[in-house]
Scaffold this active site. Structure first.
Site, PDB file in Angstrom:
ATOM      1  N   GLY A 263      23.402  39.375 -13.887  1.00 33.12           N
ATOM      2  CA  GLY A 263      22.126  38.692 -13.782  1.00 33.12           C
ATOM      3  C   GLY A 263      21.219  38.852 -14.984  1.00 33.12           C
ATOM      4  N   HIS A 264      19.923  38.977 -14.709  1.00 34.47           N
ATOM      5  CA  HIS A 264      18.863  38.912 -15.711  1.00 34.47           C
ATOM      6  C   HIS A 264      18.928  40.056 -16.721  1.00 34.47           C
ATOM      7  CE1 HIS A 264      14.985  37.468 -17.122  1.00 34.47           C
ATOM      8  NE2 HIS A 264      14.406  38.628 -16.874  1.00 34.47           N
ATOM      9  N   PHE A 265      19.160  41.274 -16.240  1.00 36.09           N
ATOM     10  CA  PHE A 265      19.196  42.464 -17.091  1.00 36.09           C
ATOM     11  C   PHE A 265      20.650  42.876 -17.321  1.00 36.09           C
ATOM     12  CE2 PHE A 265      14.805  42.831 -15.478  1.00 36.09           C
ATOM     13  CZ  PHE A 265      14.123  43.072 -16.665  1.00 36.09           C
TER      14      PHE A 265
END
Length: 285
Positions: A263-265
């Site tokens: 995901g995002h991180f």
């Protein structure tokens, strides 16, 4: 973190906390963090790449361990934060550097790049967006606030500042939530309890619409200057999906393209792979 030093510098009356590692004689990489994190998100990069590179990771005003000036005395816009980080780099005498940028790091990094294209040796983007194609569906609520900011349009966004909301930023799109260090969102949650923290972040979400207006300028910079670009993207990011990564292919000739099933991180669960790619990419410059 044995190779990292934790420092401070005063910039235009604001104390900027930053992490630094590596020999200053080596090529510099400026690490620009995203929301809702800080330089903490680059702890693995700082530790593993300090043998070959000079690494510097500032916390923006209102983030991490930097000063959190009252919004009546400091304007929380991407223009102003980029100005502060630009002044910080000038203070440190850093005139040639690669940028690693994630999330908020992209609008700050691209402002630095378009202001000083001669300083930028390369760009590493980990879910750092510069294209309308990269704006995901979860922006719907923020777009409603862009259209008409008031208590009614802000209310649905407030859950993002809860512990569960911050945890979602780190765990959504990952394959194994247990691999993600919960210290990340607990640190962010504690910082989000400070006076004005939620207001400041709403202000930045409102100001984010001005980043979209600058996308054509940033894309023109890529076309005109052709910096080497490394894409290391979490393809399941709800904020900036893989379509944002794909869009770089339109404008960048020297592109090293990599996506990960996360995901995002992406650094939280794919650090070794990503850091290996950064080393390989930077060694070719």
């Amino acid at each position: 973190m044995q190779n990292t030093k934790f420092k401070q510098d005063k910039v235009d009356g604001v104390t900027i906390a930053y992490r630094e590692a590596g020999n200053v004689e080596n090529p510099t990489i400026v690490l620009l963090h995203g929301y809702p994190s800080s330089s903490h998100q680059y702890r693995k990069v700082l530790d593993q790449l300090s043998d070959s590179y000079h690494l510097i990771a500032p916390d923006y005003p209102g983030f991490g361990l930097s000063d959190f000036p009252d919004p009546t005395s400091y304007q929380y816009t991407f223009d102003n934060i980029a100005h502060t980080i630009d002044s910080f780099l000038d203070n440190r005498g850093i005139k040639s550097y690669a940028i690693m940028m994630q999330d908020y790091g992209a609008p700050i990094g691209f402002r630095l790049a378009t202001a000083h294209p001669e300083r930028i040796t390369a760009i590493i983007t980990q879910n750092g967006n510069a294209y309308l194609e990269g704006i995901g569906a979860v922006w719907k609520g923020i777009k409603a606030m862009w259209a008409n900011r008031n208590a009614e349009t802000e209310a649905p966004l407030l859950s993002a500042f809860t512990l569960d909301g911050l945890k979602w930023d780190y765990t959504h799109g990952t394959k194994d939530h247990e691999r993600i260090n919960p210290d990340c969102w607990h640190l962010d949650y504690l910082r989000m309890q400070r006076p004005n923290a939620q207001k400041v972040n709403l202000d930045l979400w409102y100001d984010y619409q001005n980043n979209l207006k600058l996308y054509p300028k940033w894309q023109q910079y890529l076309r005109d200057h052709q910096p080497p670009v490394l894409v290391v993207w979490g393809k399941n990011d709800a904020y900036f999906p893989e379509s944002g990564a794909e869009a770089f292919k339109k404008d960048v000739k020297n592109l090293d393209y990599n996506v990960y099933d996360t995901g995002h991180f992406a650094l939280e669960d794919h650090a070794d792979e990503i850091i290996g790619k950064i080393r390989e990419f930077m060694d070719k410059l």
